[in-house]
Motif scaffolding. Structure first.
Motif, PDB file in Angstrom:
ATOM      1  N   GLY A 151       0.622  -1.270   0.154  1.00  0.00           N
ATOM      2  CA  GLY A 151      -0.007   0.115  -0.059  1.00  0.00           C
ATOM      3  C   GLY A 151       0.985   1.316  -0.008  1.00  0.00           C
ATOM      4  N   GLU A 152       1.888   1.201   0.583  1.00  0.00           N
ATOM      5  CA  GLU A 152       2.785   2.422   0.663  1.00  0.00           C
ATOM      6  C   GLU A 152       3.636   2.672  -0.504  1.00  0.00           C
ATOM      7  N   MET A 153       4.000   1.321  -1.299  1.00  0.00           N
ATOM      8  CA  MET A 153       4.595   1.582  -2.496  1.00  0.00           C
ATOM      9  C   MET A 153       3.429   1.987  -3.461  1.00  0.00           C
ATOM     10  N   LEU A 154       2.143   1.693  -3.324  1.00  0.00           N
ATOM     11  CA  LEU A 154       0.955   2.025  -4.304  1.00  0.00           C
ATOM     12  C   LEU A 154       0.700   3.596  -4.108  1.00  0.00           C
ATOM     13  N   ALA A 155       0.990   4.014  -3.103  1.00  0.00           N
ATOM     14  CA  ALA A 155       0.785   5.460  -2.691  1.00  0.00           C
ATOM     15  C   ALA A 155       2.017   6.408  -3.453  1.00  0.00           C
ATOM     16  N   LYS A 156       3.078   5.860  -3.211  1.00  0.00           N
ATOM     17  CA  LYS A 156       4.405   6.639  -3.894  1.00  0.00           C
ATOM     18  C   LYS A 156       3.973   6.711  -5.540  1.00  0.00           C
ATOM     19  N   TRP A 157       3.569   5.253  -5.985  1.00  0.00           N
ATOM     20  CA  TRP A 157       3.309   5.260  -7.603  1.00  0.00           C
ATOM     21  C   TRP A 157       2.204   6.302  -8.077  1.00  0.00           C
ATOM     22  N   ARG A 158       1.096   6.659  -7.064  1.00  0.00           N
ATOM     23  CA  ARG A 158       0.167   7.584  -7.365  1.00  0.00           C
ATOM     24  C   ARG A 158       0.687   8.792  -7.504  1.00  0.00           C
ATOM     25  N   GLU A 159       1.802   9.164  -6.750  1.00  0.00           N
ATOM     26  CA  GLU A 159       2.404  10.409  -6.800  1.00  0.00           C
ATOM     27  C   GLU A 159       3.130  10.823  -8.188  1.00  0.00           C
TER      28      GLU A 159
ATOM     29  N   VAL B  92       9.218   1.947  -7.516  1.00  0.00           N
ATOM     30  CA  VAL B  92       9.347   2.466  -6.225  1.00  0.00           C
ATOM     31  C   VAL B  92      10.062   1.233  -5.642  1.00  0.00           C
ATOM     32  N   PHE B  93      11.263   1.528  -5.280  1.00  0.00           N
ATOM     33  CA  PHE B  93      12.151   0.519  -4.721  1.00  0.00           C
ATOM     34  C   PHE B  93      11.660   0.142  -3.124  1.00  0.00           C
TER      35      PHE B  93
ATOM     36  N   PHE C  62      11.664  -7.128  -4.561  1.00  0.00           N
ATOM     37  CA  PHE C  62      10.561  -6.279  -4.220  1.00  0.00           C
ATOM     38  C   PHE C  62      10.627  -4.837  -4.545  1.00  0.00           C
ATOM     39  N   ARG C  63       9.687  -4.629  -5.398  1.00  0.00           N
ATOM     40  CA  ARG C  63       9.468  -3.178  -5.749  1.00  0.00           C
ATOM     41  C   ARG C  63       8.075  -3.038  -6.581  1.00  0.00           C
ATOM     42  N   LEU C  64       7.831  -1.734  -6.891  1.00  0.00           N
ATOM     43  CA  LEU C  64       6.800  -1.490  -7.601  1.00  0.00           C
ATOM     44  C   LEU C  64       7.150  -0.963  -8.893  1.00  0.00           C
ATOM     45  N   MET C  65       6.522  -1.544 -10.180  1.00  0.00           N
ATOM     46  CA  MET C  65       7.159  -0.990 -11.275  1.00  0.00           C
ATOM     47  C   MET C  65       5.854  -0.621 -12.146  1.00  0.00           C
ATOM     48  N   ASP C  66       5.813   0.797 -12.922  1.00  0.00           N
ATOM     49  CA  ASP C  66       4.636   1.248 -13.643  1.00  0.00           C
ATOM     50  C   ASP C  66       4.682   0.192 -14.870  1.00  0.00           C
TER      51      ASP C  66
ATOM     52  N   TRP D 279      18.844  -1.156 -15.118  1.00  0.00           N
ATOM     53  CA  TRP D 279      19.297  -0.731 -16.421  1.00  0.00           C
ATOM     54  C   TRP D 279      18.385   0.149 -17.237  1.00  0.00           C
ATOM     55  N   VAL D 280      16.893  -0.434 -17.107  1.00  0.00           N
ATOM     56  CA  VAL D 280      15.794   0.466 -17.921  1.00  0.00           C
ATOM     57  C   VAL D 280      15.654   1.649 -17.111  1.00  0.00           C
ATOM     58  N   GLY D 281      16.063   2.161 -16.157  1.00  0.00           N
ATOM     59  CA  GLY D 281      15.869   3.273 -15.732  1.00  0.00           C
ATOM     60  C   GLY D 281      14.668   3.798 -15.146  1.00  0.00           C
ATOM     61  N   PHE D 282      14.184   4.936 -15.773  1.00  0.00           N
ATOM     62  CA  PHE D 282      12.720   5.504 -15.277  1.00  0.00           C
ATOM     63  C   PHE D 282      12.838   6.586 -13.914  1.00  0.00           C
ATOM     64  N   ASN D 283      11.895   7.402 -13.442  1.00  0.00           N
ATOM     65  CA  ASN D 283      12.067   8.097 -12.199  1.00  0.00           C
ATOM     66  C   ASN D 283      11.806   6.899 -11.168  1.00  0.00           C
ATOM     67  N   HIS D 284      12.479   6.919 -10.185  1.00  0.00           N
ATOM     68  CA  HIS D 284      12.215   6.095  -8.948  1.00  0.00           C
ATOM     69  C   HIS D 284      12.390   6.820  -7.502  1.00  0.00           C
ATOM     70  N   THR D 285      11.951   6.199  -6.746  1.00  0.00           N
ATOM     71  CA  THR D 285      11.857   6.574  -5.445  1.00  0.00           C
ATOM     72  C   THR D 285      12.001   5.327  -4.620  1.00  0.00           C
ATOM     73  N   GLU D 286      12.066   5.444  -3.136  1.00  0.00           N
ATOM     74  CA  GLU D 286      12.038   4.292  -2.540  1.00  0.00           C
ATOM     75  C   GLU D 286      11.219   4.380  -0.855  1.00  0.00           C
ATOM     76  N   ILE D 287      11.089   3.099  -0.499  1.00  0.00           N
ATOM     77  CA  ILE D 287      10.660   3.074   0.850  1.00  0.00           C
ATOM     78  C   ILE D 287      11.476   2.252   1.691  1.00  0.00           C
ATOM     79  N   ILE D 288      11.254   2.573   2.903  1.00  0.00           N
ATOM     80  CA  ILE D 288      12.157   1.273   3.863  1.00  0.00           C
ATOM     81  C   ILE D 288      11.212   0.272   4.534  1.00  0.00           C
ATOM     82  N   TYR D 289      11.615  -0.866   4.443  1.00  0.00           N
ATOM     83  CA  TYR D 289      10.728  -1.855   5.222  1.00  0.00           C
ATOM     84  C   TYR D 289      11.762  -2.893   6.182  1.00  0.00           C
ATOM     85  N   HIS D 290      11.027  -3.725   6.952  1.00  0.00           N
ATOM     86  CA  HIS D 290      11.983  -4.430   7.795  1.00  0.00           C
ATOM     87  C   HIS D 290      11.559  -5.809   7.331  1.00  0.00           C
ATOM     88  N   GLN D 291      12.617  -6.661   6.666  1.00  0.00           N
ATOM     89  CA  GLN D 291      12.764  -7.908   6.185  1.00  0.00           C
ATOM     90  C   GLN D 291      12.234  -8.847   7.121  1.00  0.00           C
TER      91      GLN D 291
END
Length: 322
Positions: A114-122, A127-128, A167-171, A194-206
């Motif tokens: 859900g946190e990654m999805l929120a970043k994607w909506r931005e 989203v790493f 583990f990441r979200l990709m458009d 390698w494919v690039g695109f604009n990215h951001t990240e969130i921190i999680y506990h494995q």
């Protein structure tokens, strides 16, 4: 393999792709946490589980879950192709506007989707999910990981984000680009970077592995790391030209030294040990060089054959379609 972009307006907003190999014990635990997390997002979702030739009851357990979860799609491969190919199969069959690959052992917590999805909506394309620590790994594994990242960053033009796995979200645009890549040596972490695109990240506990054991032994991890390096760098090939030049230069100066010594002090009997050491050293270097060249040549051989990345034995849809 022909890739068609997904323009279907009825496509789900989110696809979750999960490669599974002998994860029968983890299947009920996984869906016990995954589905409540997805249902709380308020968007249409699909879950794609790729059965990578499992020899246990993974497929049977997935089919049992599918009876109560209409969003689950099961891609059953004809044999074990390996995690990278299974992940590629899942991405190929995904239809979502955003796609999240994750492992089946619950080390990737589904609650952070859900946190990654929120970043994607931005507006972020990628989203790493960066882990705050390597849970369940000893000092040897951590040291190996640090060494691999250091070597990869210094020998390749592609930089891998630290402590970020699959583990990441990709458009959708990112997924379509990855699916169009024809290469058969699939080091997915490198491809994602390698494919690039604009990215951001969130921190999680494995989290700890829910059940079972890791399928990667030390030898497999070493081979996986070498595959990743040779997939994105030709430095192991180029470095032997430098080594050869250095050895040739040393040999040239040694020849000059022997000539001058002979002219000044006369002919002496050379030592047997020095000849033996030189022959063994140069022979070992040549064999090592041939081995690295052979690895690259084997990759060319695989690419030229043009075999498919994976073979799907059956695609299980909830409505009974195959």
């Amino acid at each position: 393999m022909t890739i068609q972009k997904n323009d279907d307006a009825s496509a789900p907003v989110l696809s979750v792709v999960i490669p599974c190999y002998n994860e029968g014990e983890n299947v009920p635990l996984l869906f016990g946490r995954l589905m409540p997390a997805l249902h709380g997002l308020g968007v249409t979702v699909e879950v794609i589980c790729v059965n990578d030739g499992s020899s246990d009851d993974t497929l049977a357990r997935l089919l049992a879950v599918q009876k109560s979860e209409p969003s689950l799609r099961i891609v059953d491969l004809s044999r074990n192709f390996g995690k990278e190919k299974a992940l590629s199969a899942g991405l190929f069959h995904s239809r979502g506007q955003a796609v999240v690959p994750m492992d089946a052992d619950l080390q990737h917590p589904p609650e952070v989707i859900g946190e990654m999805l929120a970043k994607w909506r931005e507006g972020w394309d990628v989203v790493f999910a960066r882990r705050d620590a390597r849970t369940g790994q000893g000092m040897k594994e951590r040291a190996f990981a640090r060494a691999f990242y250091w070597v990869f960053d210094h020998l390749s033009d592609v930089r891998l984000p630290r402590e970020v796995g699959d583990f990441r979200l990709m458009d959708r645009r990112v997924i379509d680009t990855i699916n169009e890549m024809p290469e058969r040596s699939r080091f997915m972490k490198g491809i994602f970077a390698w494919v690039g695109f604009n990215h951001t990240e969130i921190i999680y506990h494995q989290g700890e592995r829910a059940a079972g054991t890791s399928k990667f032994s030390s030898i497999k991890l070493l081979r996986f790391a070498f595959d990743g390096l040779t997939s994105f760098s030709n430095f192991p090939l180029r470095v032997w030209g430098v080594i050869g030049a250095v050895i040739s230069s040393l040999a040239f100066f040694y020849i000059l030294f022997r000539i001058i010594r002979t002219l000044v002090w006369g002919i002496d009997v050379p030592g047997y040990e020095s000849i033996l050491v030189s022959v063994l050293f140069l022979g070992g270097m040549q064999l090592l060089t041939l081995g690295i060249i052979g690895d690259y040549l084997g990759r060319v051989f695989d690419e030229v054959k043009g075999r498919p990345l994976f073979i799907v034995r059956r695609l299980y849809e909830h409505d009974g379609r195959e």
